[in-house]
Scaffold this active site. Sequence first.
Site, PDB file in Angstrom:
ATOM      1  N   ARG A 175       0.847  -1.194   0.000  1.00 35.36           N
ATOM      2  CA  ARG A 175       0.000   0.000   0.000  1.00 35.36           C
ATOM      3  C   ARG A 175       0.887   1.249   0.000  1.00 35.36           C
ATOM      4  O   ARG A 175       1.536   1.554   0.996  1.00 35.36           O
ATOM      5  CB  ARG A 175      -0.918   0.018   1.220  1.00 35.36           C
ATOM      6  CG  ARG A 175      -1.772   1.284   1.297  1.00 35.36           C
ATOM      7  CD  ARG A 175      -2.940   1.170   2.261  1.00 35.36           C
ATOM      8  NE  ARG A 175      -2.555   1.096   3.660  1.00 35.36           N
ATOM      9  CZ  ARG A 175      -3.409   1.164   4.679  1.00 35.36           C
ATOM     10  NH1 ARG A 175      -4.714   1.312   4.438  1.00 35.36           N
ATOM     11  NH2 ARG A 175      -2.977   1.073   5.917  1.00 35.36           N
ATOM     12  N   ASP A 456      -3.335   2.676  13.941  1.00 32.88           N
ATOM     13  CA  ASP A 456      -2.585   3.420  12.936  1.00 32.88           C
ATOM     14  C   ASP A 456      -3.182   4.814  12.827  1.00 32.88           C
ATOM     15  O   ASP A 456      -3.977   5.234  13.675  1.00 32.88           O
ATOM     16  CB  ASP A 456      -2.537   2.670  11.610  1.00 32.88           C
ATOM     17  CG  ASP A 456      -3.895   2.551  10.919  1.00 32.88           C
ATOM     18  OD1 ASP A 456      -4.870   3.209  11.360  1.00 32.88           O
ATOM     19  OD2 ASP A 456      -3.985   1.803   9.933  1.00 32.88           O
TER      20      ASP A 456
END
Length: 542
Positions: A175, A456
Amino acid sequence: METLDQPTVALKTDYLCPERVKVLGRCTAAYAEVLTPSALAFVAALHRHFEARRRELLQRRVQRRAEFAAGRLPDFLAETKQLRESDWKVAELPTDLLDRRVEITGPTERKMIINALNSGAKVFMADCEDSLAPTWDNVVQGQINLRDAVRRTISLETPAKTYRLNERTATLMVRPRGWHLPEKHVLVDGEEVSGALFDFGLYFFHNAHELVARGTGPYFYLPKLESYLEARLWNEVFEFAQWELKIPKGTIKATVLIETLPAAFETNEILWELRQHSAGLNCGRWDYIFSYIKTLGARPQYRLPDRSQVTMTVPNMAAYVRLVIDTCHRRGVHAMGGMAAQIPIKDNPADNAIALDKVHNDKVREATLGHDGTWVAHPALVPVALEVFDKLMPQPNQIDKPRSEQPLPSAAELLQAPEGTITEDGMRQNIDVALRYLGAWIGGNGCVPLYNLMEDAATAEISRVQLWQWLHTPETELADGRAITPELYRELLQDVVDKLRREVGEDTYQEYYRSAVHLLDRLVTADQCADFLTLPAYEVLA
């Protein structure tokens, strides 16, 4: 993230860098192996071909945000109605992406990559985005680690253990950063390059041929898209990259995270734009909640309750999931479920059992609804998720399962705010989690264990935009009747800061958390809701 000790070498722009390319970050001998002139030239070519369009699309985001702030609501696009109603499917998937029942995610740290690839999950998404604080060392060392993982030479020696890859490992996906984030350490023609193009470009340049030779391919997750036009830009990047490296069109496969409210209204269009390169869509639940607040702002009818009350079963979130699954299956591709962020509670078996039971129940919900796979944040959760999907989905995926007879969600269903209350504990938790995450992020760690969850950047984003919404929405009250005012927020902020300061110590507080406090306070009290906290935070990152 670790940085392998390497002697620093002088970076001569007239030798190591192509013309009009400058690397501002330090260069070690190891870094020079991935920051080669040819790799930097490839990144520069991406920048020169696509930077102007990227900036146009970012400006389009600003314009849409202004329209939403003025009262317009997101809706399905009238101009693409025929496309949504037409019958078409995306291109055929490669064999190693047919079964994705459990995917594990984490940053591109060396130990994490090895453990994740060995975890028993079907796919590992190596994350250059929300779980990685993009220091220069983290970014470049991550590319070194990915290169070694692709070639299966990755290892790590510690006093306690030697880490190496098993014979059988998960399929690797990467990603890159979102379209909005820059890479300030690399300039092309005097301009900062896009973080997305830098991450994608280096990984693709160094690994695409090697991946194909090993029977797999360059596979990606695409974050933070807000429109099908942004998907179109990625598709053009893929076509350009494949042409430049003489790799057949369609070799790249990409899964798009539907983690913004505007993108939810363009799921068909996004798949259409990427149809030669699509590997499906994913329900990025935490960022989706963040985007819901950011998009709909301070209007009382869209005020959300405590984050703990915004579950995947409340009406608007359930509608979002139903839309993603139906769209993907209609188009012949995977609909991936959301993240289980729990981590083992080693010192409390009873609490650990409760946490694992929550994970199990959430995965049962996803598999029953029709998801083709799910995410976990820790290797210990892989067996839990596998057991559920093995039982409820014995075949590789559920793409061919008959679609639900329920009508597709309406715009009103996707926009409906869930009922619930706002509590002092909810405010305190948002302040606390945002500060703890931001402090760790400023210290170079983007994947942070907090209260038995692996968090995150999406967690910090939800926390700070909820505080902003509650503070700026008229007549917002706590469940006990107290008005949410700047004075109440500042009182709770001071309490949380005092506790945090005692806990981490004065030196650590001054080095990392003092900046986090000022940043959070600025974002929460600003008249306008900032797009991303990682943009101003990046300015203080090495």
